[in-house]
Design a protein around this motif. Structure first.
Motif, PDB file in Angstrom:
ATOM      1  N   GLN A  13       0.875  -1.169   0.000  1.00  0.00           N
ATOM      2  CA  GLN A  13       0.000   0.000   0.000  1.00  0.00           C
ATOM      3  C   GLN A  13       0.914   1.222   0.000  1.00  0.00           C
ATOM      4  OE1 GLN A  13      -3.560   0.312  -0.099  1.00  0.00           O
ATOM      5  NE2 GLN A  13      -2.852   2.381  -0.559  1.00  0.00           N
ATOM      6  N   ALA A  14       1.173   1.745  -1.191  1.00  0.00           N
ATOM      7  CA  ALA A  14       2.154   2.826  -1.350  1.00  0.00           C
ATOM      8  C   ALA A  14       1.962   3.928  -0.313  1.00  0.00           C
ATOM      9  CB  ALA A  14       2.043   3.414  -2.754  1.00  0.00           C
ATOM     10  N   PRO A  15       3.073   4.363   0.302  1.00  0.00           N
ATOM     11  CA  PRO A  15       4.471   3.974   0.049  1.00  0.00           C
ATOM     12  C   PRO A  15       4.977   2.875   0.988  1.00  0.00           C
ATOM     13  CG  PRO A  15       4.448   5.898   1.451  1.00  0.00           C
ATOM     14  CD  PRO A  15       3.002   5.526   1.208  1.00  0.00           C
ATOM     15  N   GLU A  16       4.068   2.109   1.605  1.00  0.00           N
ATOM     16  CA  GLU A  16       4.484   1.106   2.586  1.00  0.00           C
ATOM     17  C   GLU A  16       4.307  -0.317   2.063  1.00  0.00           C
ATOM     18  OE1 GLU A  16       2.362   1.793   6.187  1.00  0.00           O
ATOM     19  OE2 GLU A  16       3.342   3.707   6.602  1.00  0.00           O
ATOM     20  N   VAL A  17       5.170  -1.205   2.544  1.00  0.00           N
ATOM     21  CA  VAL A  17       5.036  -2.628   2.248  1.00  0.00           C
ATOM     22  C   VAL A  17       5.250  -3.418   3.533  1.00  0.00           C
ATOM     23  CG1 VAL A  17       5.900  -2.348  -0.108  1.00  0.00           C
ATOM     24  CG2 VAL A  17       7.488  -2.987   1.715  1.00  0.00           C
ATOM     25  N   LEU A  18       4.736  -4.632   3.550  1.00  0.00           N
ATOM     26  CA  LEU A  18       4.975  -5.559   4.649  1.00  0.00           C
ATOM     27  C   LEU A  18       5.734  -6.743   4.072  1.00  0.00           C
ATOM     28  CD1 LEU A  18       4.467  -6.320   7.645  1.00  0.00           C
ATOM     29  CD2 LEU A  18       2.396  -7.494   6.888  1.00  0.00           C
ATOM     30  N   LEU A  19       6.967  -6.939   4.535  1.00  0.00           N
ATOM     31  CA  LEU A  19       7.832  -8.000   4.033  1.00  0.00           C
ATOM     32  C   LEU A  19       8.020  -9.044   5.121  1.00  0.00           C
ATOM     33  CD1 LEU A  19       9.625  -8.565   1.444  1.00  0.00           C
ATOM     34  CD2 LEU A  19      11.537  -7.690   2.792  1.00  0.00           C
ATOM     35  N   GLU A  20       7.609 -10.283   4.842  1.00  0.00           N
ATOM     36  CA  GLU A  20       7.740 -11.344   5.831  1.00  0.00           C
ATOM     37  C   GLU A  20       9.075 -12.063   5.665  1.00  0.00           C
ATOM     38  OE1 GLU A  20       5.667 -15.590   6.889  1.00  0.00           O
ATOM     39  OE2 GLU A  20       4.331 -13.881   6.545  1.00  0.00           O
ATOM     40  N   VAL A  21       9.866 -12.052   6.720  1.00  0.00           N
ATOM     41  CA  VAL A  21      11.183 -12.693   6.716  1.00  0.00           C
ATOM     42  C   VAL A  21      11.271 -13.640   7.903  1.00  0.00           C
ATOM     43  CG1 VAL A  21      13.678 -12.312   6.761  1.00  0.00           C
ATOM     44  CG2 VAL A  21      12.182 -10.592   5.712  1.00  0.00           C
ATOM     45  N   GLY A  22      11.345 -14.941   7.625  1.00  0.00           N
ATOM     46  CA  GLY A  22      11.454 -15.920   8.703  1.00  0.00           C
ATOM     47  C   GLY A  22      10.307 -15.870   9.685  1.00  0.00           C
ATOM     48  N   GLY A  23       9.111 -15.601   9.205  1.00  0.00           N
ATOM     49  CA  GLY A  23       7.938 -15.558  10.064  1.00  0.00           C
ATOM     50  C   GLY A  23       7.693 -14.220  10.738  1.00  0.00           C
ATOM     51  N   VAL A  24       8.594 -13.249  10.500  1.00  0.00           N
ATOM     52  CA  VAL A  24       8.448 -11.918  11.090  1.00  0.00           C
ATOM     53  C   VAL A  24       8.100 -10.918   9.982  1.00  0.00           C
ATOM     54  CG1 VAL A  24       9.574 -10.055  12.375  1.00  0.00           C
ATOM     55  CG2 VAL A  24      10.116 -12.444  12.895  1.00  0.00           C
ATOM     56  N   GLY A  25       7.082 -10.112  10.217  1.00  0.00           N
ATOM     57  CA  GLY A  25       6.673  -9.122   9.228  1.00  0.00           C
ATOM     58  C   GLY A  25       7.305  -7.770   9.498  1.00  0.00           C
ATOM     59  N   LEU A  28       7.979  -1.469   5.981  1.00  0.00           N
ATOM     60  CA  LEU A  28       8.966  -0.569   5.387  1.00  0.00           C
ATOM     61  C   LEU A  28       8.283   0.502   4.563  1.00  0.00           C
ATOM     62  CD1 LEU A  28      10.103  -3.803   4.811  1.00  0.00           C
ATOM     63  CD2 LEU A  28      12.160  -2.460   4.480  1.00  0.00           C
ATOM     64  N   GLN A  29       8.888   1.683   4.545  1.00  0.00           N
ATOM     65  CA  GLN A  29       8.449   2.753   3.663  1.00  0.00           C
ATOM     66  C   GLN A  29       9.452   2.873   2.529  1.00  0.00           C
ATOM     67  OE1 GLN A  29       7.174   6.467   5.494  1.00  0.00           O
ATOM     68  NE2 GLN A  29       7.014   5.451   7.470  1.00  0.00           N
ATOM     69  N   LEU A  30       8.949   2.963   1.293  1.00  0.00           N
ATOM     70  CA  LEU A  30       9.806   3.027   0.116  1.00  0.00           C
ATOM     71  C   LEU A  30       9.533   4.289  -0.684  1.00  0.00           C
ATOM     72  CD1 LEU A  30       9.622  -0.129   0.759  1.00  0.00           C
ATOM     73  CD2 LEU A  30       9.992  -0.464  -1.686  1.00  0.00           C
ATOM     74  N   VAL A  52      15.738   3.984  11.293  1.00  0.00           N
ATOM     75  CA  VAL A  52      15.734   5.262  12.002  1.00  0.00           C
ATOM     76  C   VAL A  52      15.038   5.090  13.347  1.00  0.00           C
ATOM     77  CG1 VAL A  52      14.878   7.636  12.018  1.00  0.00           C
ATOM     78  CG2 VAL A  52      15.766   6.643   9.900  1.00  0.00           C
ATOM     79  N   VAL A  53      15.708   5.485  14.410  1.00  0.00           N
ATOM     80  CA  VAL A  53      15.133   5.412  15.755  1.00  0.00           C
ATOM     81  C   VAL A  53      14.893   6.825  16.270  1.00  0.00           C
ATOM     82  CG1 VAL A  53      15.454   4.628  18.127  1.00  0.00           C
ATOM     83  CG2 VAL A  53      16.311   3.241  16.239  1.00  0.00           C
ATOM     84  N   ARG A  54      13.633   7.105  16.619  1.00  0.00           N
ATOM     85  CA  ARG A  54      13.282   8.389  17.205  1.00  0.00           C
ATOM     86  C   ARG A  54      12.671   8.153  18.584  1.00  0.00           C
ATOM     87  NH1 ARG A  54       9.587  10.457  12.396  1.00  0.00           N
ATOM     88  NH2 ARG A  54       8.090  10.068  14.051  1.00  0.00           N
ATOM     89  N   GLU A  55      12.458   9.222  19.316  1.00  0.00           N
ATOM     90  CA  GLU A  55      11.865   9.089  20.640  1.00  0.00           C
ATOM     91  C   GLU A  55      10.462   8.487  20.572  1.00  0.00           C
ATOM     92  OE1 GLU A  55      11.869  12.720  22.769  1.00  0.00           O
ATOM     93  OE2 GLU A  55      14.066  12.888  22.873  1.00  0.00           O
ATOM     94  N   ASP A  56       9.730   8.835  19.496  1.00  0.00           N
ATOM     95  CA  ASP A  56       8.335   8.405  19.393  1.00  0.00           C
ATOM     96  C   ASP A  56       8.084   7.306  18.360  1.00  0.00           C
ATOM     97  OD1 ASP A  56       8.979  10.022  17.279  1.00  0.00           O
ATOM     98  OD2 ASP A  56       7.039  11.006  17.171  1.00  0.00           O
ATOM     99  N   ALA A  57       9.136   6.851  17.685  1.00  0.00           N
ATOM    100  CA  ALA A  57       8.921   5.829  16.652  1.00  0.00           C
ATOM    101  C   ALA A  57      10.225   5.185  16.206  1.00  0.00           C
ATOM    102  CB  ALA A  57       8.226   6.460  15.440  1.00  0.00           C
ATOM    103  N   GLN A  58      10.094   3.976  15.650  1.00  0.00           N
ATOM    104  CA  GLN A  58      11.206   3.287  15.000  1.00  0.00           C
ATOM    105  C   GLN A  58      10.758   3.000  13.567  1.00  0.00           C
ATOM    106  OE1 GLN A  58      12.831  -0.058  17.159  1.00  0.00           O
ATOM    107  NE2 GLN A  58      12.460   0.903  19.149  1.00  0.00           N
ATOM    108  N   LEU A  59      11.481   3.538  12.608  1.00  0.00           N
ATOM    109  CA  LEU A  59      11.059   3.485  11.209  1.00  0.00           C
ATOM    110  C   LEU A  59      12.085   2.765  10.350  1.00  0.00           C
ATOM    111  CD1 LEU A  59       9.894   7.208  10.991  1.00  0.00           C
ATOM    112  CD2 LEU A  59       8.437   5.211  11.357  1.00  0.00           C
ATOM    113  N   LEU A  60      11.592   1.973   9.419  1.00  0.00           N
ATOM    114  CA  LEU A  60      12.456   1.216   8.524  1.00  0.00           C
ATOM    115  C   LEU A  60      12.151   1.634   7.088  1.00  0.00           C
ATOM    116  CD1 LEU A  60      14.613  -1.017   8.753  1.00  0.00           C
ATOM    117  CD2 LEU A  60      12.804  -2.699   8.413  1.00  0.00           C
TER     118      LEU A  60
END
Length: 204
Positions: A13-25, A28-30, A52-60
């Motif tokens: 769902q632009a601009p985000e995707v959900l990528l499953e790796v080893g059972g973990v989703g 990511l924003q692209l 990216v790690v912020r005080e209020d969020a962790q973003l990939l």
């Protein structure tokens, strides 16, 4: 640090995707320039990442090539440019187009992007000029490492292709009227949301 992920595309769902790796989703924003090159859901993809790690969020953030990620990292080191604006810049133009803007001191093209004012554009041109030389030398002759299945075929066109494209442009900061006009002008029968986003951006 998460530098690279290889897994199955579960959601898009632009601009985000959900990528499953080893059972973990992983969410990511692209940049839309990368999003439009993704295969259909359920197929395998490799994405280079920046965490990216912020005080209020962790973003990939995800990228198809190391060079695109490297450019993103250079952009966020520029004064006044955060991850969101860097994503917008790389969504509105390809890495090569951005390099061309810098080489030509093209302020006019940069200020057309939402969130990029004249001062920010001028700062980008000055600060990125020397940094890009090193990036281009390091990436000379490289090829994309994005994995597509050999039997890849476009996903069926969803009835919400126009809605998805408009939503993607709105997420970048374009105004509703701009997004709707660009998507309507780019729409042709049979086009999928990824192709529609790419064509709409070209017409902005």
């Amino acid at each position: 640090m998460i530098g690279r992920l290889r897994g199955s595309l579960i959601e898009k769902q632009a601009p985000e995707v959900l990528l499953e790796v080893g059972g973990v989703g992983y969410e990511l924003q692209l940049p839309l320039s990368c999003f439009c090159e993704l295969p259909e859901k359920g197929t395998e993809a490799i994405l280079y990442t920046h965490f990216v790690v912020r005080e209020d969020a962790q973003l990939l953030y995800g990228f198809i090539t190391k060079q695109e990620r490297a450019l993103f990292r250079l952009l966020i080191k520029t004064n006044g440019v955060g991850p969101k604006l860097a994503l917008t810049i790389l969504s509105g133009m390809s890495a090569s187009e951005f390099v061309t803007c810098v080489e030509r001191d093209d302020v006019v093209t940069l200020v057309k992007l939402p969130g990029v004012g004249k001062k920010t554009a001028e700062r980008l041109l000055v600060e990125m000029r020397d940094k890009l030389k090193a990036l281009l030398e390091a990436s000379a002759g490289s090829e994309r490492e994005f994995m597509l299945q050999t039997n890849y075929a476009p996903a069926p066109v969803a009835s919400t292709a126009e809605e998805d494209a408009i939503s993607a442009l709105l997420s970048l900061g374009y105004k509703p009227a701009q997004a709707t006009k660009a998507v309507s002008a780019a729409f042709v029968e049979g086009i999928d949301s990824g192709g529609l986003i790419k064509q709409a951006l070209k017409g902005m």
